[in-house]
Design a protein around this motif. Structure first.
Motif, PDB file in Angstrom:
ATOM      1  N   ASP A  53       0.830  -1.618  -0.077  1.00 19.75           N
ATOM      2  CA  ASP A  53      -0.357  -0.034   0.052  1.00 19.75           C
ATOM      3  C   ASP A  53       1.033   1.445   0.069  1.00 19.75           C
ATOM      4  N   GLY A  54       1.745   1.315  -0.742  1.00 22.06           N
ATOM      5  CA  GLY A  54       2.983   2.833  -0.682  1.00 22.06           C
ATOM      6  C   GLY A  54       3.751   2.790   0.173  1.00 22.06           C
ATOM      7  N   LYS A  55       3.815   1.469   1.045  1.00 20.12           N
ATOM      8  CA  LYS A  55       4.689   1.688   2.633  1.00 20.12           C
ATOM      9  C   LYS A  55       5.808   0.455   2.730  1.00 20.12           C
ATOM     10  N   ALA A  56       6.434   0.287   3.069  1.00 20.00           N
ATOM     11  CA  ALA A  56       6.991  -0.507   3.286  1.00 20.00           C
ATOM     12  C   ALA A  56       6.628  -1.018   4.398  1.00 20.00           C
ATOM     13  N   GLN A  57       6.908  -2.647   4.097  1.00 24.61           N
ATOM     14  CA  GLN A  57       6.192  -3.577   5.412  1.00 24.61           C
ATOM     15  C   GLN A  57       7.208  -4.450   5.838  1.00 24.61           C
ATOM     16  N   SER A  58       7.559  -4.346   7.405  1.00 19.25           N
ATOM     17  CA  SER A  58       8.753  -5.507   7.471  1.00 19.25           C
ATOM     18  C   SER A  58       9.180  -6.954   7.427  1.00 19.25           C
ATOM     19  N   LEU A  59       9.151  -7.960   7.560  1.00 13.37           N
ATOM     20  CA  LEU A  59       8.834  -9.243   7.876  1.00 13.37           C
ATOM     21  C   LEU A  59       7.790  -9.610   8.798  1.00 13.37           C
ATOM     22  N   LEU A  60       8.993  -8.583  10.007  1.00 14.76           N
ATOM     23  CA  LEU A  60       8.878  -8.951  11.490  1.00 14.76           C
ATOM     24  C   LEU A  60       8.672  -7.569  12.353  1.00 14.76           C
ATOM     25  N   SER A  61       8.054  -7.398  13.348  1.00 14.04           N
ATOM     26  CA  SER A  61       7.414  -6.177  14.080  1.00 14.04           C
ATOM     27  C   SER A  61       8.588  -5.690  15.023  1.00 14.04           C
TER      28      SER A  61
END
Length: 556
Positions: free
Chosen positions: A403-411
Motif C-alpha cells: 500500500d505504498g509503504k515499506a512493510q517489515s517481515l517482523l515487527s
C-alpha cells in the motif's frame, strides 16, 4: 429453791421440741443448699468440658456419660437427627453393668436408624425416641414392659440376647437455640440403693436441663465443623478453578497440597536428626494445609495466554502464522514485480515462456530457510546465541512494499519476543507470572482468617522465596522464612519439575529432578534439611509410583 417466776422462765418440753425441729430443718435446708451448690458446680464443670471438647465423637460420648452420671442411670442411648431430618441415628450406646460401649471410640453401631415416619408417611409414634423427637416432649416410664402405646420389641430383643432386664426409661429431646430437635437422649434403669428404681422428678428436671446444655454445645460444634467444611470446600473449589485456567497445570495445586502434608507428616514422625524436636500441632497442620491449597490463588489475575505461552509469539493465538502470511505476501509481491519486468523486456520472452526464473527460485529458497529458522526460534526450546539473535534482527530488517509503504517481515515487538534467550517469556511477561506470588499475599490478607490461621497469607505467598534471599516477591532471607513456607516451596518445585510437558519445557525424569533439586539445596534455593528428609524417606519415589498409577488409571 426455784421460785414461780424462775419456773416461768424455764423452756417447756414443747419449746425444746420446736427448737429441735427448727435445727433439724435448718440442717436439712443446709444439706439441700450444699447439694444444689454441688450440682451447680457440677453443671458448670460439665458445661466447660462440653464447650472445650473439639472432637464431635468424643463430645457425643461425654454427653451420654454425663447424663448417666447425673441421673444415676445404668444405661443409655444417644440418638442424633439425620441431616435430612427423616430419622434418628444411633450415635452412642452404653450399659455400665454389661460393660457395653458402642459408637464413638467403642464398637461400631450397625443397628438401623429409627424412622420418624412410617411407610405411609404418617408420624412414627410407635417408637418412644421417635415420638419424643416429633412431639418435643419428655417421656418418663416406670417399667417398659408394663407401658402400653409404644413398641419396645427392640428393647425386649436386647434383653433376651444379653440377659438384661430393662425397666425404667427416661427419654428427653435435645433442642437447639431454634427449638429444633437435633437429638434424643434415652436413659435406662435408674439406680438407687443397689436396685433399679424409677427416674425421680428431680432426675427428670436435671436431665432436661442437661440435655438443653448439651444440645447447645453440640450445635456449636456442628456449626463450627460445618463452617470449617465449607471453608475447606471453598478453598479447594478456588484451587480447582485456578488449575482449570490452564490445561497444563491441572491438578498442580492438589498435588502440591498432598506433598506438603506428606512432608509435614514425616517431620512430625522424625525421632532423630534435624527435625527430632519439631512437631507441628493439629492447628498448625491445618493452617499449613490451607496455605498449600491457596499458594497459587494469585494466578487468578494472571492472563491465560501468559500462563500457557507455548511459543514466543503466542498471545491469544500463535502469531507465527501472521509472519508466515507476510512472507507469502512478500514472495507474491516479488514475483509479480519480476514478471512485470520480464514482460517489458523482449529479450526475456524465452525465459518467460520457459517458466524458469533463477532469481525467483533463489529468493524463495532463502525465504523458506528463514521461515524455518523463525519456526525453530519461536518454539523456545533452544538457547538463543548472539549469532542467532543477529540473524533474527537481519530478517526483521527485510521489507517489501505494501500500500505504498515499506512493510517489515517482523515487527519490533515480534523481534523482541523471538530474541528471548531461553523459554518463551519476555522479561515483562516473566514479571507478570512472578507477580502471582505478591497477588496471593494481597488477596489472602483481605480475608478475615481466625487467629489460629492468621499466618496462611505469609506461608502461601512465600513459596517462591529462597533461603539465599534472591527469591520473590519480597526477597526474604532464611531467618524470615518459617518452616511451613519452606515445605510448600519444596513441594511446589518438585511438582513443577516432575510435571508432564509444559508449554515452555519438557517434563523431567525423576532422576533429573532430584539432580536439579540437589543443586538447588546446595545453593540454598530450597531448604537442605527438608530436601534431605524428603530424599531419605523416599517421598520422591512414592510420588512417582502414585503418578504412574494415576496414568495407568487414565489409560485404562
Amino acid at each position: 429453791m426455784a421460785t414461780i417466776g424462775d419456773r416461768d422462765n424455764q423452756p417447756t418440753r414443747r419449746d425444746l421440741s420446736a427448737d429441735a425441729s427448727s435445727v433439724q430443718s435448718c440442717e436439712v435446708l443446709d444439706d439441700l443448699t450444699k447439694d444444689n451448690i454441688k450440682l451447680l458446680h457440677r453443671f458448670t464443670k460439665i458445661g466447660t468440658a462440653l464447650s472445650g471438647e473439639r472432637n464431635i465423637e468424643r463430645l457425643l460420648e461425654m454427653i451420654l456419660e454425663e447424663a448417666k452420671e447425673l441421673a444415676n442411670a445404668d444405661g443409655g442411648t444417644l440418638y442424633i437427627m439425620s441431616d435430612d431430618k427423616t430419622e434418628l441415628q444411633f450415635a452412642i450406646v452404653q450399659t455400665s453393668s454389661l460393660k457395653i460401649k458402642m459408637g464413638g471410640k467403642g464398637e461400631k453401631i450397625t443397628w438401623k436408624p429409627i424412622p420418624l415416619r412410617d411407610a405411609d408417611g404418617s408420624p412414627n409414634h410407635r417408637h418412644v425416641c421417635a415420638h419424643v423427637a416429633l412431639t418435643k416432649e419428655t417421656v418418663n416410664i416406670d417399667d417398659v414392659y408394663q407401658k402400653e402405646g409404644f413398641d419396645f420389641q427392640g428393647t425386649r430383643n436386647f434383653d433376651r440376647s444379653t440377659g438384661y432386664r430393662s425397666r425404667s426409661m427416661l427419654v428427653v429431646p435435645m433442642k437447639n437455640h431454634e427449638d429444633e430437635v437435633i437429638g434424643v437422649l434415652q436413659l435406662l434403669n435408674a439406680r438407687e440403693g443397689g436396685s433399679v428404681s424409677s427416674f425421680s422428678p428431680m432426675s427428670l428436671e436435671i436431665t432436661e436441663s442437661f440435655a438443653s446444655q448439651a444440645a447447645i454445645a453440640l450445635s456449636n460444634k456442628r456449626l463450627i465443623k460445618e463452617l470449617q467444611d465449607l471453608l475447606e470446600s471453598f478453598i479447594r473449589a478456588i484451587a480447582v478453578a485456578i488449575d482449570e485456567k490452564s490445561p497444563y497445570t491441572g491438578g498442580h495445586v492438589r498435588r502440591v497440597a498432598e506433598l506438603t502434608m506428606q512432608i509435614a507428616g514425616k517431620i512430625n514422625a522424625a525421632k532423630e536428626g534435624h527435625f527430632a524436636e519439631i512437631e507441628l500441632s493439629e492447628d498448625e497442620l491445618k493452617e499449613l494445609q490451607t496455605a498449600a491449597w491457596l499458594h497459587d490463588v494469585g494466578k487468578i489475575t494472571t492472563p491465560e495466554y501468559i500462563v500457557d505461552k507455548e511459543t514466543k509469539l503466542q498471545t491469544i493465538f500463535d502469531r507465527i502464522e501472521i509472519v508466515k502470511l507476510r512472507i507469502e505476501l512478500y514472495k507474491t509481491k516479488f514475483n509479480l514485480h519480476k514478471l512485470e519486468t520480464l514482460i517489458g523486456e523482449s529479450e526475456n520472452k524465452a525465459l518467460l515462456n520457459s517458466g524458469y526464473y533463477p532469481e525467483r527460485d533463489e529468493r524463495e529458497k532463502k525465504l523458506r530457510d528463514e521461515f524455518n529458522f523463525l519456526m525453530k526460534t519461536n518454539k523456545g526450546g533452544e538457547f538463543m546465541s548472539d549469532e542467532m539473535i543477529a540473524r533474527l534482527r537481519q530478517i526483521g530488517m527485510t521489507t517489501f512494499p505494501m500500500d505504498g509503504k515499506a512493510q517489515s517481515l517482523l515487527s519490533p515487538e515480534e523481534v523482541e519476543n523471538l530474541s528471548i534467550r531461553r523459554g518463551t517469556l519476555t522479561s515483562k511477561e516473566r514479571e507478570i507470572i512472578q507477580n502471582h506470588a505478591a497477588m496471593t499475599n494481597n488477596i489472602l490478607r483481605q480475608l478475615p482468617f481466625p487467629e489460629k490461621m492468621k499466618r496462611v497469607p505469609h506461608y502461601a505467598s512465600s513459596h517462591h522465596e529462597t533461603l539465599n534471599g534472591i527469591g520473590y516477591p519480597r526477597g526474604l532471607t532464611a531467618e524470615e522464612l518459617p518452616l511451613q513456607a519452606r515445605i510448600i516451596a519444596l513441594a511446589d518445585i518438585f511438582e513443577a519439575l516432575t510435571a508432564s510437558d509444559r508449554p515452555y519445557k519438557k517434563g523431567n525424569t525423576l532422576s533429573e529432578t532430584m539432580d536439579i533439586m540437589e543443586k538447588m539445596a546446595k545453593e540454598l534455593h530450597i531448604d537442605p534439611d527438608i530436601f534431605e528428609l524428603f530424599k531419605k524417606e523416599g517421598l520422591h519415589e512414592e510420588y512417582a509410583l502414585r503418578a504412574l498409577a494415576a496414568k495407568k488409571d487414565l489409560v485404562g
